[in-house]
Structure formats: C-alpha cells, structure tokens
Design a protein around this motif. Structure first.
Motif, mmCIF file in Angstrom:
data_model
loop_
_atom_site.group_PDB
_atom_site.id
_atom_site.type_symbol
_atom_site.label_atom_id
_atom_site.label_comp_id
_atom_site.label_asym_id
_atom_site.label_seq_id
_atom_site.Cartn_x
_atom_site.Cartn_y
_atom_site.Cartn_z
ATOM 1 N N TYR A 28 0.813 -1.217 0.000
ATOM 2 C CA TYR A 28 0.000 0.000 0.000
ATOM 3 C C TYR A 28 0.843 1.262 0.000
ATOM 4 C CZ TYR A 28 -2.573 3.995 1.589
ATOM 5 O OH TYR A 28 -3.086 5.260 1.689
ATOM 6 N N ASN A 33 -2.301 3.235 -5.039
ATOM 7 C CA ASN A 33 -3.761 3.306 -5.139
ATOM 8 C C ASN A 33 -4.195 4.270 -6.238
ATOM 9 O OD1 ASN A 33 -3.874 1.535 -3.020
ATOM 10 N ND2 ASN A 33 -5.248 2.772 -1.754
ATOM 11 N N PHE A 64 -3.582 -2.569 0.089
ATOM 12 C CA PHE A 64 -4.416 -1.467 -0.397
ATOM 13 C C PHE A 64 -4.781 -0.418 0.644
ATOM 14 C CE2 PHE A 64 -5.677 -5.357 -2.848
ATOM 15 C CZ PHE A 64 -5.025 -5.015 -4.020
#
Length: 463
Positions: A28, A33, A64
C-alpha cells in the motif's frame, strides 16, 4: 460515470486485483492506489470464526490500505450486519463474493416490507446495501449450487435474490462459468450475477434487445439475443448458438413471502430477469484460445523441503494399486494414513443408525495431478490430508510434493506472494501457510474478473 467500487466480503482482494489487472504484488501507498483504474471507496472483510486474528482483512490492508466512511471511521473490519450502510461513500459498482446460505425469509414488523431474512445470512446485508445506496451496477459471485438450493425446494434461494433485485428496480443477468473452459488454469465453476438499475443507459440499451412481451415467441427471441450476443456475459464469454425454443420462462410472485414458501424452479446456467420475468437456458462455452495448465503455474526451481511428502506417507503397497477392500475388516492405521489409500477406491463396512450393516464404496481419483490440464478446484482444505488436496510431481527433482503457497495463488490468478504478508496494527507479519492456502481455496479466479472488467469499463464509459 466515475469508476468507483464498494467491495463486500472482500477476502484478500480478488475483485480489486481483477478490476485493476494487478499482476504483481503491491504494498500500500497512496501512489499505488492512485494508479488503479477503479477507485475503491470502501470495502469490508470480517471473519466471524476468527477470534484473535483477521488475516484476510489484514492482507487486504497490507496491499491497499483502509477506506474511511463518511464519518471518518474505519469500518472495513467490522461485522457487515452492524455497519450503518448510509455512512458508506457513494459508488457506481458493488462487488462481492458472498456465502451460499439459506435465504428464506420470515415475517417481521422490523422492516417496511414486512419481511426480513434470517439473522446471520449475509445476503440480507447485500440487499440492505443495495436498498440504501442504490448502486447503478452490481457484480456478485457465488458457488454454482446457488441456482439449485435448497435441495428441498430447488431454486427458491435464487428466486428470492432475483425478487429482491426486482423490488429495487434492477435487471439481472447470470451465468455459471468454469474458468478452465475459457482458457484459465483451474476447473472452477462459479455463478456470476450482474445487475443494473433500470434507469441506467445500459438498461435502456438492453430494453431494446430483450422485452417481456406477452407473446412467448417474441420474448424468447429477444432473450435469445441478449443471452447469446448482446448481454454482459455474452459479450465477455462466448457461447455456442442457443435455440430460443429451449428458453424457459417463469414469473416471480410479487410477494417475497410466497416465493420463500412455495417457489420452485430449475434454473439453467444462464439467464436474465427483467421486471420479475425470468428467462433461462442451458448454454455451452465456445473458446478457441490458449489453455493454461497446472504445469504452467508450477515452480521450476528449488522448492522448500517442507512441501515434499515422505515416501512412507505416499504408498503402503505397489504404487500401481489404486483401490482397497475393507469390507471384511479395516486396514492397519499406518496404511490408511497414506495418500495412496486416501485417493484410491474403497469398499468400507458401515453401519446405519438402525444398526443395518452395508458396504460403502467410492471411486479412485488421480493421486498425482496432471500437469497438462487445468488444476482441479481448490478448496479451503488445500494442503491438508484430504482427497481434494493437490499432489504434484516437482518439475525440478521429480519428487512428489504438495502445492506451494505461491502456486496456489497463481492457480487463482493472484499475483505471486499476494498472501505472504499482512498489516496487523501497523506491523508487517507473515501469514501462516495454512491460512494462505485457506484464502486461496476461498477466493475466485481473478482472471475472470479481468475479462469482465473490459466489458464493465465500456458500460460505465457510456453512462
């Protein structure tokens, strides 16, 4: 229309990987993203059986991050039944793979419609999300037996689901898809459901293709065009030409309680529901492309010794023997704890509840999985001493072993090492091997979602 997603029962992110065509494991970051074509505004993953760990959610978070609700709270790992659906940000596509359960309803004064589902049955959380958020599009996945459950009232559960969509103003298409029949690396049959609001431009386009005419021949002709050529699944996964005369038609009762009490219907593997009228037909895939096999996703280099099976656990007699007869008495426990025994044909002496003795038989299955074919369906018990567990011949050494966690990921179309790490309260930890296998046995074939994304993208772009 913006490509925004809400992912329910998210697992380790199969829908997200598929929609964004993620091929390599990512960690992440806002930058990662931002690269995603489909923006996930909220997701939810909560495993009620886990008391002290939430590995699926924490794996998803590792890749994520989290999504906050409208109040600024992180409810991504909260029981979905307890989440206030009105606090979820708006989205254009709702996705999720939900459990196959008993979807019958019971009378209640607790809802405006006078009916509510049994507590703990997660379909009703999906319905509530649809009722509150009214997403333009919905894409769901379930096991293939959904269309025929429960055994005592075939088709009732799916009929209830279709009626729920109808009541909220949706048209629904469905198709049972075996990933291997479209070239992918696993023989896995799943029911996919695509629903769209009747107010969308897509629905208006489809209305020109399929109607609910009172003339059976006219409506069958329109349904045949939709299911065979113009619909969501038809444009994504080709099928052989269908005979419109074989399309079955039935109308759903306006009363959800009546459907729960008495509806029965033999749904076929393909169909559409519009304005409460169901059209369904059995279809056959048509695919001429490359076939990915189990061998294509297996390791070619060194594999850790822990995956190899000791010789004494493989065979108890001549390796060519694939059956045992215990009708006169059980084999020694050491012999029954071998893979040869487990996967072989059997005759077992058993006793019924009333004391009657009988012979139970089961056939053999291949002990070593064939590399030149797609893998068998992976279950959550993968890696355990079970008939369903895959056993392969190592490509480098020729020795017999279990699948690695990375091979299990590739069989499902996930990036290699996708399930290796989790973010647990800000600390990166490794997921246990048995959990990694469980996650893959519980997942969907990501490749199919990537195929559907192409069609979805064109639909959303036209809105």
């Amino acid at each position: 229309m913006e490509k925004t997603v809400c992912e329910l029962f998210a697992g380790v992110g199969g829908f997200r990987c598929g929609l964004n065509n993620i091929k390599e494991s990512v960690v992440y970051s806002p930058e990662n993203n931002a690269k995603e074509k489909w923006k996930t505004v909220w997701y939810n993953q909560w495993e009620p059986a886990e008391k002290s760990t939430q590995y699926a959610h924490d794996c998803y978070k590792y890749h994520f991050g989290v999504c906050l609700d409208k109040n600024g709270n992180d409810t991504t790992n909260v029981d979905i039944e307890k989440v206030d659906k009105s606090t979820i940000p708006d989205f254009s596509l709702l996705v999720g793979g939900f459990p196959c359960q008993d979807y019958s309803v019971a009378s209640s004064l607790a809802t405006s419609k006078g009916l509510e589902g049994k507590k703990g049955v997660l379909w009703w959380s999906i319905r509530k999300m649809i009722e509150v958020k009214q997403p333009p599009f919905v894409l769901l996945e379930n096991v293939d037996r959904l269309l025929k459950s429960p055994a005592s009232q075939r088709g009732r559960d799916f009929g209830i689901m279709l009626a729920c969509f109808r009541d909220e103003g949706y048209t629904v298409e469905w198709r049972v898809i075996n990933a291997a029949e479209y070239g992918y690396q696993q023989r896995r049959r799943r029911t996919f459901i695509f629903a769209y609001k009747n107010t969308t431009k897509y629905a208006q386009h489809i209305s020109k293709t399929v109607g609910c005419s009172s003339e059976d021949n006219d409506s069958k002709s329109s349904a045949a065009k939709l299911l065979g050529a113009e619909g969501f699944f038809a444009k994504t996964f080709a099928i052989k030409p269908i005979q419109e005369s074989k399309i079955k038609i039935i109308s759903l009762s306006e009363n959800l309680g009546d459907i729960s009490d008495s509806f029965q219907f033999n749904f076929e593997n393909c169909g559409v529901m519009k304005d409460g009228i169901i059209y369904t037909i059995k279809t056959t895939p048509q695919y001429f492309g490359k076939q990915i096999t189990l061998g294509d996703v297996m390791e070619t280099g060194n594999v850790d010794e822990s995956y190899f099976i000791p010789e004494e656990q493989l065979y108890y007699t001549d390796p060519e023997i694939n059956r045992s007869d215990e009708s006169q008495g059980k084999l020694p426990i050491q012999q029954r704890k071998t893979w040869q025994y487990l996967k072989g044909a059997k005759k077992l002496l058993r006793k019924s509840a009333n004391g009657h003795e009988y012979i139970y038989s089961e056939g053999p299955i291949a002990m070593i999985d064939e590399e030149d074919k797609p893998a068998r369906t992976m279950l959550t018990s993968e890696g355990s001493f079970s008939r369903s567990t895959h056993i392969v011949r190592d490509r480098k050494t020729g020795r017999i072993r279990l699948l690695t966690a990375e091979e299990a990921e590739r069989i499902q179309g996930f990036p290699t090492e996708h399930t290796k790490y989790c973010d647990v309260d800000g600390k990166v930890v490794e997921m246990p091997l048995r959990k990694r296998r469980f996650m893959m046995g519980n997942a969907l074939v990501v490749n199919l979602i990537s195929d559907m994304e192409k069609t979805l993208s064109s639909i959303i772009d036209a809105e």
